[in-house]
Design a protein around this motif. Structure first.
Motif, PDB file in Angstrom:
ATOM      1  N   ALA A 116      41.831  39.303  48.806  1.00 31.08           N
ATOM      2  CA  ALA A 116      42.734  38.185  49.075  1.00 31.08           C
ATOM      3  C   ALA A 116      42.962  38.012  50.573  1.00 31.08           C
ATOM      4  CB  ALA A 116      44.066  38.401  48.360  1.00 31.08           C
ATOM      5  N   LEU A 117      42.937  39.128  51.307  1.00 31.89           N
ATOM      6  CA  LEU A 117      43.108  39.094  52.762  1.00 31.89           C
ATOM      7  C   LEU A 117      41.800  38.789  53.492  1.00 31.89           C
ATOM      8  CD1 LEU A 117      45.443  42.202  53.140  1.00 31.89           C
ATOM      9  CD2 LEU A 117      46.071  39.827  53.655  1.00 31.89           C
ATOM     10  N   LYS A 118      40.714  38.601  52.719  1.00 34.97           N
ATOM     11  CA  LYS A 118      39.384  38.314  53.255  1.00 34.97           C
ATOM     12  C   LYS A 118      38.843  39.449  54.114  1.00 34.97           C
ATOM     13  CE  LYS A 118      40.098  33.322  53.037  1.00 34.97           C
ATOM     14  NZ  LYS A 118      40.023  32.025  53.743  1.00 34.97           N
ATOM     15  N   ASN A 119      39.310  40.646  53.829  1.00 33.75           N
ATOM     16  CA  ASN A 119      38.769  41.839  54.499  1.00 33.75           C
ATOM     17  C   ASN A 119      37.739  42.445  53.548  1.00 33.75           C
ATOM     18  OD1 ASN A 119      38.270  44.251  55.838  1.00 33.75           O
ATOM     19  ND2 ASN A 119      40.403  44.487  56.491  1.00 33.75           N
ATOM     20  N   TYR A 120      36.569  41.819  53.522  1.00 38.06           N
ATOM     21  CA  TYR A 120      35.606  42.129  52.480  1.00 38.06           C
ATOM     22  C   TYR A 120      34.947  43.501  52.656  1.00 38.06           C
ATOM     23  CZ  TYR A 120      36.240  37.156  51.643  1.00 38.06           C
ATOM     24  OH  TYR A 120      36.792  35.922  51.396  1.00 38.06           O
ATOM     25  N   ASP A 121      34.797  43.954  53.885  1.00 43.53           N
ATOM     26  CA  ASP A 121      34.199  45.269  54.105  1.00 43.53           C
ATOM     27  C   ASP A 121      35.071  46.369  53.488  1.00 43.53           C
ATOM     28  OD1 ASP A 121      32.039  44.203  55.399  1.00 43.53           O
ATOM     29  OD2 ASP A 121      32.860  44.503  57.416  1.00 43.53           O
ATOM     30  N   LYS A 122      36.373  46.291  53.704  1.00 43.10           N
ATOM     31  CA  LYS A 122      37.274  47.289  53.128  1.00 43.10           C
ATOM     32  C   LYS A 122      37.381  47.120  51.615  1.00 43.10           C
ATOM     33  CE  LYS A 122      40.114  48.311  57.179  1.00 43.10           C
ATOM     34  NZ  LYS A 122      41.489  48.369  57.748  1.00 43.10           N
ATOM     35  N   LYS A 144      33.614  43.784  42.199  1.00 43.88           N
ATOM     36  CA  LYS A 144      32.561  43.804  43.226  1.00 43.88           C
ATOM     37  C   LYS A 144      31.823  42.467  43.243  1.00 43.88           C
ATOM     38  CE  LYS A 144      28.889  46.706  45.126  1.00 43.88           C
ATOM     39  NZ  LYS A 144      28.177  48.001  45.030  1.00 43.88           N
ATOM     40  N   GLY A 145      31.597  41.901  42.071  1.00 40.64           N
ATOM     41  CA  GLY A 145      30.969  40.586  42.016  1.00 40.64           C
ATOM     42  C   GLY A 145      31.809  39.525  42.696  1.00 40.64           C
ATOM     43  N   LEU A 146      33.133  39.584  42.508  1.00 36.88           N
ATOM     44  CA  LEU A 146      34.015  38.607  43.146  1.00 36.88           C
ATOM     45  C   LEU A 146      33.983  38.732  44.667  1.00 36.88           C
ATOM     46  CD1 LEU A 146      37.162  38.706  40.817  1.00 36.88           C
ATOM     47  CD2 LEU A 146      35.423  36.902  40.974  1.00 36.88           C
ATOM     48  N   ASN A 150      32.780  35.741  47.188  1.00 38.02           N
ATOM     49  CA  ASN A 150      33.533  35.267  48.349  1.00 38.02           C
ATOM     50  C   ASN A 150      32.721  35.381  49.629  1.00 38.02           C
ATOM     51  OD1 ASN A 150      36.581  34.538  47.869  1.00 38.02           O
ATOM     52  ND2 ASN A 150      36.124  36.207  46.452  1.00 38.02           N
ATOM     53  N   MET A 151      31.826  36.353  49.688  1.00 43.09           N
ATOM     54  CA  MET A 151      30.973  36.542  50.862  1.00 43.09           C
ATOM     55  C   MET A 151      29.740  35.643  50.829  1.00 43.09           C
ATOM     56  SD  MET A 151      31.124  40.725  51.090  1.00 43.09           S
ATOM     57  CE  MET A 151      30.211  40.849  52.650  1.00 43.09           C
ATOM     58  N   LYS A 152      29.620  34.844  49.766  1.00 35.19           N
ATOM     59  CA  LYS A 152      28.474  33.946  49.570  1.00 35.19           C
ATOM     60  C   LYS A 152      27.160  34.719  49.398  1.00 35.19           C
ATOM     61  CE  LYS A 152      30.674  30.265  52.297  1.00 35.19           C
ATOM     62  NZ  LYS A 152      31.378  29.700  51.145  1.00 35.19           N
ATOM     63  N   LYS A 153      27.264  35.929  48.879  1.00 36.94           N
ATOM     64  CA  LYS A 153      26.079  36.717  48.555  1.00 36.94           C
ATOM     65  C   LYS A 153      25.872  36.608  47.038  1.00 36.94           C
ATOM     66  CE  LYS A 153      26.397  39.970  52.412  1.00 36.94           C
ATOM     67  NZ  LYS A 153      26.419  41.404  52.836  1.00 36.94           N
ATOM     68  N   TYR A 154      25.261  35.523  46.637  1.00 31.53           N
ATOM     69  CA  TYR A 154      25.271  35.152  45.229  1.00 31.53           C
ATOM     70  C   TYR A 154      24.347  36.012  44.366  1.00 31.53           C
ATOM     71  CZ  TYR A 154      27.597  31.206  47.407  1.00 31.53           C
ATOM     72  OH  TYR A 154      28.452  30.427  48.153  1.00 31.53           O
ATOM     73  N   GLU A 155      23.236  36.443  44.899  1.00 28.09           N
ATOM     74  CA  GLU A 155      22.349  37.322  44.128  1.00 28.09           C
ATOM     75  C   GLU A 155      23.061  38.643  43.826  1.00 28.09           C
ATOM     76  OE1 GLU A 155      19.557  36.826  42.770  1.00 28.09           O
ATOM     77  OE2 GLU A 155      18.570  35.135  43.783  1.00 28.09           O
ATOM     78  N   TYR A 183      25.569  31.645  39.143  1.00 27.50           N
ATOM     79  CA  TYR A 183      24.409  30.828  38.780  1.00 27.50           C
ATOM     80  C   TYR A 183      24.496  29.445  39.421  1.00 27.50           C
ATOM     81  CZ  TYR A 183      22.504  33.975  35.188  1.00 27.50           C
ATOM     82  OH  TYR A 183      21.918  35.025  34.528  1.00 27.50           O
ATOM     83  N   TYR A 184      25.698  28.886  39.440  1.00 25.28           N
ATOM     84  CA  TYR A 184      25.888  27.547  40.009  1.00 25.28           C
ATOM     85  C   TYR A 184      25.466  27.521  41.475  1.00 25.28           C
ATOM     86  CZ  TYR A 184      28.275  23.509  42.002  1.00 25.28           C
ATOM     87  OH  TYR A 184      28.558  22.364  42.689  1.00 25.28           O
ATOM     88  N   TYR A 185      25.947  28.488  42.247  1.00 24.19           N
ATOM     89  CA  TYR A 185      25.627  28.495  43.665  1.00 24.19           C
ATOM     90  C   TYR A 185      24.163  28.856  43.922  1.00 24.19           C
ATOM     91  CZ  TYR A 185      30.562  27.912  44.636  1.00 24.19           C
ATOM     92  OH  TYR A 185      31.846  27.410  44.691  1.00 24.19           O
ATOM     93  N   LEU A 186      23.536  29.492  42.941  1.00 24.07           N
ATOM     94  CA  LEU A 186      22.095  29.757  43.022  1.00 24.07           C
ATOM     95  C   LEU A 186      21.274  28.582  42.472  1.00 24.07           C
ATOM     96  CD1 LEU A 186      22.123  33.503  41.933  1.00 24.07           C
ATOM     97  CD2 LEU A 186      21.469  32.628  44.182  1.00 24.07           C
TER      98      LEU A 186
END
Length: 336
Positions: A116-122, A144-146, A150-155, A183-186
């Motif tokens: 939620a804080l967009k601190n995706y690495d942590k 982890k998928g979410l 959010n990181m736009k890493k769809y695969e 799937y949509y974003y892919l």
């Protein structure tokens, strides 16, 4: 893509654990007072009356006895999360983890808060810690998928959602709807539609329903797409976006006046949306009112300078190279 539903379930578990704790420690505390307060806060929470629930937690976490039980801080952290007070939520979950560093659920919750804080690495570090110890934990795989979504890493998101679904002992509709977004974003629209429809058999997911409108547009299933738009409009949910998205379906069916009527009906509530002015610009293009189209494109651009579709339309007019095929491709649902 609503992780908050699962967070609410975790809070109910926390409530249950607290009742056990307080029952065992009745000699030190007035059990009836604590149980009454927690029962009241649980009810308020279920009614989405988060601020009122938080008022009770604020009182309880300051009790000396409550400091010994990390579940109190977990419960308040999750309540703060629902109030979108993420920094405060993080502080409480940190206290909980410090007191119970080997319990995975608070670490899982911290991953959700970091997301939620967009601190995706942590967020990834926490969820990987959980999955290293329990690789088959379906909710952790879903989380982890979410993060990847959010990181736009769809695969990567798709792979995590697949693991979540395969490891789940029950049907969790949000697992399928979120896989549908991957799937949509892919641009695999048939599979996206399959997953959205499956999820909607079990639950009402407005984001999935809205995305179905665009999926149907991409698949040239215009009448079916309007059905999903009308579902949202009828229930009064995501109405502005549903009407905007429905307008493109009507454009494709050459029903321009109906599209304009719908757009006019949300003028006051949508005038600050770039997607609204983009849709209006398409209407004016299709009805050969190019001066009005340019005006709407300029407004849309002033509201969102990062929208590639708006940039393309703006450039086409500037270069005098207008192409209706490109206009058709400009429909993208922006707000899921």
């Amino acid at each position: 893509m609503d992780e908050k539903k699962h967070m609410k379930n975790l809070l109910i578990i926390a409530f249950f654990n607290l009742f056990i704790v307080f029952g065992a420690a009745a000699d030190n505390l007035t059990y009836s007072e604590f149980s009454k307060k927690y029962a009241e806060s649980a009810q308020l929470y279920q009614q989405s009356r988060y601020q009122e629930a938080l008022n009770i937690f604020d009182e309880l976490v300051n009790d000396p006895f409550a400091q010994e039980y990390p579940s109190v801080f977990l419960s308040r952290s999750l309540t703060l999360y629902y109030l979108e007070r993420y920094d405060e939520s993080l502080k409480d979950i940190e206290i909980c983890i410090q007191k119970e560093p080997y319990v995975l659920k608070p670490i899982y919750c911290r991953s959700v808060i970091y997301t939620a804080l967009k601190n995706y690495d942590k967020a990834l570090a926490d969820i990987d810690y959980c999955l290293d110890r329990n690789p088959r934990w379906d909710d952790a795989n879903h989380q982890k998928g979410l993060i990847y979504l959010n990181m736009k890493k769809y695969e990567e998101a798709l792979e995590s959602f697949e693991r979540a679904i395969n490891n789940s002992d029950e049907v969790k509709p949000n697992f399928y709807s979120d896989r549908g977004f991957a799937y949509y974003y892919l641009k695999d629209y048939h599979k996206a539609k399959r997953d959205f429809l499956f999820a909607l058999k079990y639950t009402s997911d407005d984001d999935a329903c809205l995305c179905l409108v665009d999926v149907c547009y991409k698949l040239n299933e215009f009448e079916e797409g309007m059905k999903y738009a009308d579902i949202l409009i009828k229930k009064g949910s995501r109405v502005n976006f549903a009407i905007i998205d429905k307008s493109y379906l009507l454009f494709a069916l050459d029903r321009y006046d109906e599209a304009k009527e719908g757009l006019d009906s949300i003028f006051e509530s949508s005038n600050n949306l770039s997607s609204y002015h983009k849709a209006l610009s398409i209407y004016y293009i299709l009805t050969d009112k190019f001066d009005s189209a340019i005006k709407e494109i300029d407004i849309a651009y002033s509201l969102n300078q990062k929208d590639n579709d708006i940039l393309i339309l703006k450039q086409l007019f500037q270069n005098g190279q207008f192409n209706m095929d490109i206009v058709k491709d400009s429909f993208m649902v922006e707000e899921f």
